[in-house]
Design an enzyme around this catalytic site. Structure first.
Site, PDB file in Angstrom:
ATOM      1  N   ILE A  69      12.630 -10.953 -10.004  1.00 14.93           N
ATOM      2  CA  ILE A  69      12.728 -11.459 -11.406  1.00 14.93           C
ATOM      3  C   ILE A  69      13.236 -10.125 -12.100  1.00 14.93           C
ATOM      4  CG2 ILE A  69      10.355 -11.335 -11.704  1.00 14.93           C
ATOM      5  CD1 ILE A  69      10.320 -13.410 -13.872  1.00 14.93           C
ATOM      6  N   SER A  70      14.119 -10.146 -12.790  1.00 18.04           N
ATOM      7  CA  SER A  70      14.631  -8.662 -13.390  1.00 18.04           C
ATOM      8  C   SER A  70      13.660  -8.271 -14.533  1.00 18.04           C
ATOM      9  CB  SER A  70      15.920  -9.119 -14.287  1.00 18.04           C
ATOM     10  OG  SER A  70      16.925  -9.539 -13.418  1.00 18.04           O
ATOM     11  N   GLN A  71      13.693  -7.076 -14.748  1.00 20.63           N
ATOM     12  CA  GLN A  71      12.967  -6.365 -15.937  1.00 20.63           C
ATOM     13  C   GLN A  71      13.031  -6.999 -17.284  1.00 20.63           C
ATOM     14  OE1 GLN A  71      15.313  -2.499 -16.174  1.00 20.63           O
ATOM     15  NE2 GLN A  71      13.524  -2.556 -17.625  1.00 20.63           N
TER      16      GLN A  71
END
Ligand code: SAH
Length: 221
Positions: A69-71
């Site tokens: 999951i992206s930052q």
């Protein structure tokens, strides 16, 4: 409550990083609507229980199957660049945990999201349903070809990096539409690109920022 404090800290981190990167992105701060959505969606419900303690850190987290999951800052930036309104119809390629789909669902009319790993697709679908994100429709398939039946889209976001911008996605973008996609080779330099289509159908691409994403799978399955 710890969650409230953590979310506040996350929003502050996003604000700071937006300021640091403004010379690249052209955006000193993100819209109030985007920041509100980032504050409303509870990220701890989208990560493994082992990662819950880190859910509001401004970094990427594993979601299983080698995916991440992206930052939060990148999710906010990508979402902000789409300039969504409450009438927007959005396509996301790479549902993953469903986190970004949840953010998009707060800002748009309808969100279509495609994920190729069946286990991730099913769990994101169940999670989004349980949390009440009713305007998100998911499809378990290869999103390289877009979602023809639901096209055209006001906005498209691709959350995995491709070596090139898939032609099908450009085709499925509405005139006046915007697409955000990381372009580059796996584990090499990648650029977050903003693709815009004008009313005449002309395409403009702008490199926004250097990023690191998991690869977009392109082969037909
Ligand atoms: N947006 C997600 C993060 C996803 S990570 C979130 O908020 O959690 C990128 C995702 O893209 C991975 O789950 C990966 O399986 C998926 N993916 C990669 N190539 C794909 C393709 N061709 N079609 C659909 N999904 C793809």
């Amino acid at each position: 409550m710890a969650r409230k404090t953590n979310i506040k800290r996350m929003l502050k981190d996003i604000e700071n990083e937006a300021k640091f990167t403004a010379s690249y992105t052209g955006r000193e701060r993100f819209s109030d609507r985007v920041m509100q959505a980032m504050g409303d969606v509870v990220r701890d419900k989208f990560v493994d229980s082992v990662a819950e303690d880190y859910a509001y850190d401004n970094g990427p987290l594993p979601i299983g199957y080698g995916q991440t999951i992206s930052q939060p800052y990148i999710v906010a930036l990508m979402t902000d660049l789409l300039d969504l309104t409450e009438d927007s119809v959005v396509l996301e390629i790479g549902t993953g945990s469903g986190y970004q789909a949840a953010i998009l669902s707060k800002l748009a009319k309808t969100v279509y999201s495609i994920e190729r790993i069946p286990e991730l697709c099913e769990s994101a679908r169940a999670r989004l349903k349980m949390l009440g994100y009713d305007n998100v429709e998911t499809l378990c398939a290869n999103g390289y070809y877009g979602w023809e039946e639901k096209a055209p889209f006001d906005a498209i976001t691709v959350t995995a990096a491709a070596a090139h911008i898939p032609q099908a996605l450009i085709k499925q973008l509405k005139p006046g539409g915007r697409m955000v996609i990381p372009v580059g080779l796996p584990y090499m330099h990648q650029e977050l690109m903003l693709v815009t289509k004008d009313q005449q159908g002309n395409i403009t691409t702008d490199a926004i920022l250097g990023v690191a994403f998991v690869p977009l799978v392109t082969e037909k399955e």
